[in-house]
Design a protein around this motif. Structure first.
Motif, short mmCIF file in Angstrom:
data_model
loop_
_atom_site.label_atom_id
_atom_site.label_comp_id
_atom_site.label_asym_id
_atom_site.label_seq_id
_atom_site.Cartn_x
_atom_site.Cartn_y
_atom_site.Cartn_z
N PRO A 30 12.44 -62.69 -12.21
CA PRO A 30 12.16 -61.27 -12.46
C PRO A 30 11.70 -60.51 -11.22
CG PRO A 30 11.14 -62.65 -14.13
CD PRO A 30 11.69 -63.57 -13.08
N GLU A 31 10.90 -61.16 -10.35
CA GLU A 31 10.40 -60.46 -9.18
C GLU A 31 11.50 -60.15 -8.15
OE1 GLU A 31 9.02 -64.82 -8.78
OE2 GLU A 31 9.33 -63.37 -10.37
N THR A 32 12.54 -60.98 -8.08
CA THR A 32 13.64 -60.68 -7.16
C THR A 32 14.63 -59.70 -7.79
OG1 THR A 32 14.96 -62.59 -7.85
CG2 THR A 32 13.49 -62.91 -5.97
N ASP A 33 14.49 -59.49 -9.07
CA ASP A 33 15.40 -58.58 -9.78
C ASP A 33 14.88 -57.14 -9.84
OD1 ASP A 33 17.80 -58.18 -11.44
OD2 ASP A 33 16.34 -57.76 -13.02
N GLU A 34 13.63 -56.93 -9.47
CA GLU A 34 13.01 -55.61 -9.64
C GLU A 34 13.83 -54.48 -9.02
OE1 GLU A 34 8.83 -53.22 -8.81
OE2 GLU A 34 9.04 -55.27 -8.06
N PHE A 35 14.37 -54.69 -7.82
CA PHE A 35 15.13 -53.64 -7.14
C PHE A 35 16.61 -53.99 -7.02
CE2 PHE A 35 10.77 -53.23 -5.40
CZ PHE A 35 10.49 -51.99 -5.93
N ASN A 36 17.08 -54.91 -7.83
CA ASN A 36 18.45 -55.39 -7.76
C ASN A 36 19.29 -54.77 -8.87
OD1 ASN A 36 20.76 -56.90 -7.34
ND2 ASN A 36 19.93 -58.76 -8.24
N THR A 37 20.48 -54.31 -8.53
CA THR A 37 21.36 -53.71 -9.53
C THR A 37 22.24 -54.74 -10.23
OG1 THR A 37 23.03 -53.19 -7.87
CG2 THR A 37 21.38 -51.50 -8.34
N LEU A 38 22.32 -55.96 -9.72
CA LEU A 38 23.14 -56.99 -10.35
C LEU A 38 22.58 -57.37 -11.72
CD1 LEU A 38 25.56 -58.95 -9.99
CD2 LEU A 38 23.97 -60.56 -8.93
N GLY A 39 21.27 -57.44 -11.82
CA GLY A 39 20.63 -57.82 -13.08
C GLY A 39 20.50 -59.33 -13.21
N ILE A 40 19.65 -59.75 -14.11
CA ILE A 40 19.46 -61.18 -14.35
C ILE A 40 20.64 -61.69 -15.18
CG2 ILE A 40 18.02 -62.88 -15.56
CD1 ILE A 40 15.59 -61.25 -14.72
N PRO A 41 21.28 -62.78 -14.73
CA PRO A 41 22.43 -63.29 -15.48
C PRO A 41 22.04 -63.82 -16.85
CG PRO A 41 21.82 -64.78 -13.69
CD PRO A 41 20.95 -63.57 -13.56
N LYS A 42 22.95 -63.65 -17.80
CA LYS A 42 22.70 -64.14 -19.17
C LYS A 42 22.67 -65.66 -19.21
CE LYS A 42 24.99 -60.19 -21.35
NZ LYS A 42 25.65 -59.56 -20.22
N ASN A 43 23.51 -66.29 -18.37
CA ASN A 43 23.58 -67.74 -18.32
C ASN A 43 24.21 -68.18 -16.99
OD1 ASN A 43 26.48 -67.50 -18.62
ND2 ASN A 43 26.11 -67.16 -20.80
N ILE A 44 24.28 -69.47 -16.79
CA ILE A 44 24.79 -70.00 -15.53
C ILE A 44 26.29 -69.71 -15.34
CG2 ILE A 44 25.35 -72.35 -16.27
CD1 ILE A 44 23.76 -73.14 -13.55
N ASP A 45 27.02 -69.55 -16.45
CA ASP A 45 28.44 -69.22 -16.34
C ASP A 45 28.65 -67.83 -15.75
OD1 ASP A 45 29.33 -71.66 -17.33
OD2 ASP A 45 29.29 -70.96 -19.42
N GLU A 46 27.75 -66.91 -16.07
CA GLU A 46 27.83 -65.57 -15.48
C GLU A 46 27.60 -65.64 -13.97
OE1 GLU A 46 25.26 -61.56 -15.90
OE2 GLU A 46 26.03 -62.34 -17.81
N THR A 47 26.63 -66.45 -13.56
CA THR A 47 26.38 -66.65 -12.13
C THR A 47 27.59 -67.30 -11.46
OG1 THR A 47 24.01 -66.88 -12.53
CG2 THR A 47 24.84 -67.72 -10.44
N LYS A 48 28.20 -68.25 -12.13
CA LYS A 48 29.38 -68.92 -11.58
C LYS A 48 30.52 -67.92 -11.35
CE LYS A 48 32.18 -73.04 -12.25
NZ LYS A 48 32.42 -74.22 -13.08
N SER A 49 30.69 -66.98 -12.25
CA SER A 49 31.73 -65.94 -12.08
C SER A 49 31.45 -65.07 -10.86
CB SER A 49 31.81 -65.05 -13.32
OG SER A 49 32.24 -65.80 -14.42
N VAL A 50 30.19 -64.71 -10.68
CA VAL A 50 29.81 -63.91 -9.52
C VAL A 50 30.09 -64.68 -8.23
CG1 VAL A 50 27.83 -62.87 -8.30
CG2 VAL A 50 28.08 -62.55 -10.77
N ILE A 51 29.70 -65.95 -8.20
CA ILE A 51 29.94 -66.79 -7.02
C ILE A 51 31.43 -66.93 -6.74
CG2 ILE A 51 29.71 -69.13 -6.10
CD1 ILE A 51 27.02 -69.30 -7.48
N ALA A 52 32.22 -67.12 -7.79
CA ALA A 52 33.67 -67.26 -7.62
C ALA A 52 34.26 -66.03 -6.92
CB ALA A 52 34.35 -67.47 -8.97
N GLU A 53 33.80 -64.87 -7.32
CA GLU A 53 34.28 -63.63 -6.68
C GLU A 53 33.85 -63.57 -5.21
OE1 GLU A 53 33.59 -58.84 -7.12
OE2 GLU A 53 33.42 -60.07 -8.93
N TRP A 54 32.61 -63.96 -4.93
CA TRP A 54 32.12 -63.96 -3.55
C TRP A 54 32.93 -64.92 -2.68
CZ3 TRP A 54 26.24 -64.58 -4.89
CH2 TRP A 54 25.72 -63.35 -5.29
#
Length: 185
Positions: A30-54
């Motif tokens: 939560p503290e790293t998300d305070e000024f982040n527009t990405l938002g906290i991922p719902k689950n690890i699969d959502e993070t995996k999708s973001v990483i795949a794009e990167w």
């Protein structure tokens, strides 16, 4: 393009799916998300999708480079930094970074940003590198100014943060600007 940059204390290198758990943990704080527009991922699969794009944008298209930041001695993951390239004609890019809160206020963000700016100007022959930050994000403002970035303006209510719309300070540095020597790398 695989990248590996080193400073006295840090290794800044290309991410891979091996970093999934660490990146997911970073995005879930939560503290790293305070000024982040990405938002906290719902689950690890959502993070995996973001990483795949990167990874795709970095390895196949060379249009952005999202890099992990690790401590040189222990190889401990402490955060991410990214350089997103704009039109080749304008030789411009935007940078962003996110560090685990356990590593705030130790100069790591400044050190990694300085090294990525150097990479952008010397290796990629960029003319201009920009960054944005929420006007209340004092830590990020200090980092941007320590490396010599100039505040050029303020956009009103452009960042959709959890607490509502936030104004954004716009920063930039040119290849011809005098660089900060506050932190050695």
């Amino acid at each position: 393009m695989k990248i590996k940059l080193e400073t006295t204390r840090l290794i800044i290198s290309s991410i891979s799916f091996d970093d999934l758990e660490k990146i997911h943990e970073l995005h879930s704080l939560p503290e790293t998300d305070e000024f982040n527009t990405l938002g906290i991922p719902k689950n690890i699969d959502e993070t995996k999708s973001v990483i795949a794009e990167w990874i795709e944008k970095s390895s196949e298209k060379n249009e952005s480079f999202t890099l992990k930041i690790e401590l040189s001695k222990s190889k401990q993951f402490i955060g991410l930094i990214s350089l997103n390239l704009g039109s080749p004609k304008f030789r411009i890019a935007e940078v962003w970074y996110k560090l685990h809160s356990d590593f705030w206020n130790q100069g790591y963000a400044t050190e990694s940003l300085k090294k990525v700016l150097e990479f952008g100007f010397t290796e990629l022959n960029l003319h201009r590198i920009e960054a944005g930050c929420a006007v209340e994000n004092i830590g990020s403002i200090k980092v941007l100014e320590k490396v010599g970035m100039i505040r050029e303006g303020r956009k009103r209510k452009v960042l959709p943060l959890k607490k509502g719309w936030s104004d954004n300070f716009h920063y930039a540095i040119l290849s011809t600007d005098k660089k900060s020597t506050t932190h050695k790398n």
